[in-house]
Design a protein around this motif. Structure first.
Motif, mmCIF file in Angstrom:
data_model
loop_
_atom_site.group_PDB
_atom_site.id
_atom_site.type_symbol
_atom_site.label_atom_id
_atom_site.label_comp_id
_atom_site.label_asym_id
_atom_site.label_seq_id
_atom_site.Cartn_x
_atom_site.Cartn_y
_atom_site.Cartn_z
ATOM 1 N N THR A 193 -6.021 1.660 -0.917
ATOM 2 C CA THR A 193 -5.025 2.695 -1.190
ATOM 3 C C THR A 193 -5.504 4.058 -0.674
ATOM 4 O O THR A 193 -4.727 4.818 -0.079
ATOM 5 N N VAL A 194 -6.784 4.350 -0.893
ATOM 6 C CA VAL A 194 -7.349 5.600 -0.374
ATOM 7 C C VAL A 194 -7.271 5.620 1.154
ATOM 8 O O VAL A 194 -6.875 6.638 1.756
ATOM 9 N N VAL B 124 0.110 3.984 -2.863
ATOM 10 C CA VAL B 124 -0.250 5.377 -2.614
ATOM 11 C C VAL B 124 0.648 6.306 -3.439
ATOM 12 O O VAL B 124 0.177 7.269 -4.039
ATOM 13 N N ASP B 125 1.917 5.974 -3.494
ATOM 14 C CA ASP B 125 2.860 6.787 -4.254
ATOM 15 C C ASP B 125 2.548 6.755 -5.752
ATOM 16 O O ASP B 125 2.501 7.806 -6.408
ATOM 17 N N ILE B 126 2.330 5.558 -6.280
ATOM 18 C CA ILE B 126 1.995 5.435 -7.700
ATOM 19 C C ILE B 126 0.694 6.175 -8.005
ATOM 20 O O ILE B 126 0.603 6.944 -8.964
ATOM 21 N N ALA B 127 -0.322 5.960 -7.160
ATOM 22 C CA ALA B 127 -1.630 6.552 -7.417
ATOM 23 C C ALA B 127 -1.573 8.075 -7.369
ATOM 24 O O ALA B 127 -2.239 8.749 -8.166
ATOM 25 N N LEU C 198 0.810 -1.222 0.000
ATOM 26 C CA LEU C 198 0.000 0.000 0.000
ATOM 27 C C LEU C 198 0.846 1.276 0.000
ATOM 28 O O LEU C 198 0.438 2.283 -0.573
ATOM 29 N N LEU C 199 2.017 1.208 0.623
ATOM 30 C CA LEU C 199 2.894 2.388 0.581
ATOM 31 C C LEU C 199 3.301 2.698 -0.854
ATOM 32 O O LEU C 199 3.312 3.856 -1.276
ATOM 33 N N GLN D 54 -10.965 -2.873 -7.349
ATOM 34 C CA GLN D 54 -11.648 -1.840 -6.572
ATOM 35 C C GLN D 54 -11.243 -1.886 -5.085
ATOM 36 O O GLN D 54 -11.063 -0.849 -4.459
ATOM 37 N N GLN D 55 -11.117 -3.102 -4.548
ATOM 38 C CA GLN D 55 -10.681 -3.215 -3.153
ATOM 39 C C GLN D 55 -9.267 -2.675 -2.974
ATOM 40 O O GLN D 55 -8.958 -2.079 -1.944
#
Lengths: 218, 218
Positions: free
Chosen positions: B65-66, B24-27, B20-21, B59-60
């Motif tokens: 990530t959000v 978050v960066d990619i997103a 997830l770290l 979606q999950q």
DNA sequence: CCTACCGATCGGTAGG
DNA sequence: CCTACCGATCGGTAGG
């Protein structure tokens, strides 16, 4: 046999314009990266290569889409205010016209440039550079109008012009964000109020028009 | 054999956090839609299904990530100001902390929520709803702090609290936009100046702290 | 957490 | 402007 535009006929130009109108709408809502050639083909009931032949590459399609959005912005937002005298009145008109274009949802996904600048701010390349140049030009247009209004004596000479442009631009972008995110039209009232208050504070009391209602004579 | 998290071991939880770290960066830079499972697998040197098994669907993954971005925001922006007394001082600290998190580029693509709210504002669904709820919560936090500052007598009673929150929020979002788009750090100075001026105009002159420098005694 | 696979879609090419 | 393709990648499944 130019691969970018196969035949430079009027008909081909018309098709290209039709493709780009759809492209701008899709890109404003789903992004310039998710604007795929296959998606465009389906929506326009054409073959993929039929679309592709007009642009030659995905990047050229994206660049053409940004240009097309820019033309619509010029036509919808800028053109109507060119008849208004330069200076304070045109500054107010520019902001009102811009807010109106957002509120009327000229593009499916709200302000095209707000959407694609957020999408491309971390994607180096020509597309990003074009978006930056076009959005910068609008910021500069606001700054220029503030400078003219100051030269006219309509705004106080000690007003920081960059700060004023920054804040006015921020109100409209915030209204677009809040409207798209929360579907709440009150954001437009908040933006209009913020704009009016911010400008009124910068107005030279020596010039006889702090607001339209108080103007006594021409 | 839960498909969402295969083994609820500490090791699996750790792996999930690591995924997830990166997510978050990619997103924040490339968008939540372009955050593909294959892309994550490559960056983390895992198999696609190794990633997939932690979330069960795209979606999950997006929702997780959000959530992860929200936790980082809470930790980086909100936590540090909780020690400051509520009211005007905390309001100023919230805005400074938020600007700092953008300027320090905590996420690769600037403010995660600015990026994904622009991306998802036209994509109905759970992801969009979560983004809207989290960004709304931050706007409400600013409004609440303004209300407390007013109750404290620090802000003038006739200040429109919604307008003030709208404008302060707008300055920070504008700074993020200008910084990411033009790579110009002067946007932070403009935002700080706009925030200070806007708050000073709302400050109750009866309260003895219009700005830190003018405070005479504790 | 893995290998091996699925159908769908991507940008792009050949050839007309 | 078309049909017929190409290799790569997408989200997701089977089975372990």
């Amino acid at each position: 046999m130019n691969p970018v535009v196969l035949y430079h006929t009027e008909h081909a130009k018309k098709t290209r314009r039709e493709i780009l109108l759809v492209a701008v709408d899709i890109a404003s809502a789903e992004g310039l990266e998710n604007l795929s050639i296959g998606r465009l083909a389906k929506e326009l009931r054409m073959s993929k290569t039929g679309i592709f032949a007009h642009f030659g590459s995905k990047q050229q399609l994206q660049l053409a889409t940004v240009d097309a959005a820019s033309e619509i912005f010029l036509q919808q937002v800028v053109q109507p205010v060119l008849q208004i005298p330069q200076g304070l009145r045109r500054l107010r008109a520019m902001l009102e016209s811009w807010l109106g274009y957002i509120e009327q949802s000229v593009f499916r996904g709200g302000c095209f440039f707000a959407a694609v600048s957020a999408e491309f701010d971390s994607r180096p390349g020509k597309v990003r550079d074009n978006i930056a140049a076009l959005t910068k030009a609008w910021v500069v247009a606001l700054q220029d109008e503030i400078a003219l209004a100051t030269a006219n004596g309509e705004l106080l000479r000690d007003v920081n012009q960059n700060e004023l442009a920054f804040e006015l631009h921020a109100y409209v972008q915030e209204a677009n964000w809040a409207f798209k995110m929360f579907n709440d039209r009150s954001a437009f009232m908040l933006a209009k109020s913020a704009i009016a208050n911010r400008i009124d504070r910068a107005v030279n009391p020596g010039s006889i028009k702090p607001s339209r209602k108080l103007r006594s004579a021409k």
